[in-house]
Design a protein around this motif. Structure first.
Motif, mmCIF file in Angstrom:
data_model
loop_
_atom_site.group_PDB
_atom_site.id
_atom_site.type_symbol
_atom_site.label_atom_id
_atom_site.label_comp_id
_atom_site.label_asym_id
_atom_site.label_seq_id
_atom_site.Cartn_x
_atom_site.Cartn_y
_atom_site.Cartn_z
ATOM 1 N N ASP A 42 6.529 -75.944 5.201
ATOM 2 C CA ASP A 42 7.984 -76.083 5.051
ATOM 3 C C ASP A 42 8.669 -74.730 5.170
ATOM 4 O O ASP A 42 9.724 -74.622 5.806
ATOM 5 N N ASP A 43 8.092 -73.705 4.566
ATOM 6 C CA ASP A 43 8.668 -72.364 4.667
ATOM 7 C C ASP A 43 8.613 -71.866 6.112
ATOM 8 O O ASP A 43 9.539 -71.205 6.572
ATOM 9 N N TRP A 44 7.554 -72.153 6.830
ATOM 10 C CA TRP A 44 7.404 -71.692 8.203
ATOM 11 C C TRP A 44 8.417 -72.382 9.125
ATOM 12 O O TRP A 44 9.076 -71.737 9.927
ATOM 13 N N ARG A 45 8.524 -73.698 8.993
ATOM 14 C CA ARG A 45 9.421 -74.462 9.858
ATOM 15 C C ARG A 45 10.864 -74.409 9.393
ATOM 16 O O ARG A 45 11.773 -74.596 10.179
ATOM 17 N N ALA A 55 20.497 -75.683 3.691
ATOM 18 C CA ALA A 55 19.391 -75.577 4.652
ATOM 19 C C ALA A 55 18.694 -74.232 4.502
ATOM 20 O O ALA A 55 19.306 -73.243 4.113
ATOM 21 N N ARG A 56 17.396 -74.232 4.779
ATOM 22 C CA ARG A 56 16.633 -72.982 4.769
ATOM 23 C C ARG A 56 16.076 -72.768 6.161
ATOM 24 O O ARG A 56 15.359 -73.627 6.666
ATOM 25 N N PRO A 57 16.401 -71.622 6.786
ATOM 26 C CA PRO A 57 15.867 -71.384 8.129
ATOM 27 C C PRO A 57 14.370 -71.094 8.071
ATOM 28 O O PRO A 57 13.843 -70.622 7.064
ATOM 29 N N GLY A 58 13.694 -71.373 9.174
ATOM 30 C CA GLY A 58 12.262 -71.112 9.270
ATOM 31 C C GLY A 58 11.985 -69.640 9.528
ATOM 32 O O GLY A 58 12.888 -68.834 9.748
ATOM 33 N N VAL A 59 10.722 -69.302 9.518
ATOM 34 C CA VAL A 59 10.295 -67.911 9.679
ATOM 35 C C VAL A 59 10.724 -67.354 11.037
ATOM 36 O O VAL A 59 11.252 -66.243 11.121
ATOM 37 N N LEU A 60 10.532 -68.113 12.113
ATOM 38 C CA LEU A 60 10.870 -67.606 13.437
ATOM 39 C C LEU A 60 12.379 -67.383 13.575
ATOM 40 O O LEU A 60 12.813 -66.413 14.204
ATOM 41 N N GLU A 61 13.178 -68.266 12.995
ATOM 42 C CA GLU A 61 14.622 -68.073 13.030
ATOM 43 C C GLU A 61 15.008 -66.820 12.238
ATOM 44 O O GLU A 61 15.860 -66.044 12.664
ATOM 45 N N GLU A 67 15.726 -59.293 14.250
ATOM 46 C CA GLU A 67 15.719 -58.553 15.513
ATOM 47 C C GLU A 67 17.141 -58.340 16.030
ATOM 48 O O GLU A 67 17.482 -57.256 16.500
ATOM 49 N N GLN A 68 17.972 -59.372 15.946
ATOM 50 C CA GLN A 68 19.354 -59.252 16.402
ATOM 51 C C GLN A 68 20.100 -58.206 15.573
ATOM 52 O O GLN A 68 20.795 -57.348 16.116
#
Length: 117
Positions: A42-45, A55-61, A67-68
């Motif tokens: 859940d934390d990753w996604r 809402a909680r954003p995922g790790v990649l987001e 980076e931005q």
């Protein structure tokens, strides 16, 4: 039933109970581990918003946002570096045009007008 048979059956019942208790503990540990893996997934996604919970954003987001933001900060640092170079240029004598040259001229004039005792 002889006392020996009773002892054998009691030992077998004890062994079965111990085996069941061990399986119970192993099963509970496996369920807890699976729940932790589910939390990790859940934390990753990330998770969508639901009533009362944002809402909680995922790790990649999150990494994308970092980076931005890092790129934006780096661009700002380039502008800051150019401004700092211009300020530093004013702090060193360069033949008459810098702030340091003006301070030196004022100091020399002041020393001629009011020499130290």
């Amino acid at each position: 039933m002889t006392p020996e048979q009773i002892a054998v059956w009691a030992g077998a019942a004890t062994a079965v109970c111990a085996l069941l208790a061990g399986l119970w503990r192993a099963g509970r540990a496996a369920i807890r581990a699976a729940a932790r893996l589910d939390d990790l997934a859940d934390d990753w996604r990330g998770e969508p918003a639901r009533p009362g919970v944002p809402a909680r954003p995922g790790v990649l987001e999150r990494v994308g946002r970092i980076e931005q933001r890092t790129t934006e900060i780096a661009a700002g640092l380039g502008d800051l570096e150019r401004r700092l170079v211009r300020v530093e240029h004013e702090l060193h004598p360069n033949g008459g045009g810098s702030l340091r040259d003006a301070v030196n001229r004022v100091d020399a004039r002041t020393a001629r007008i009011a020499p130290d005792n």
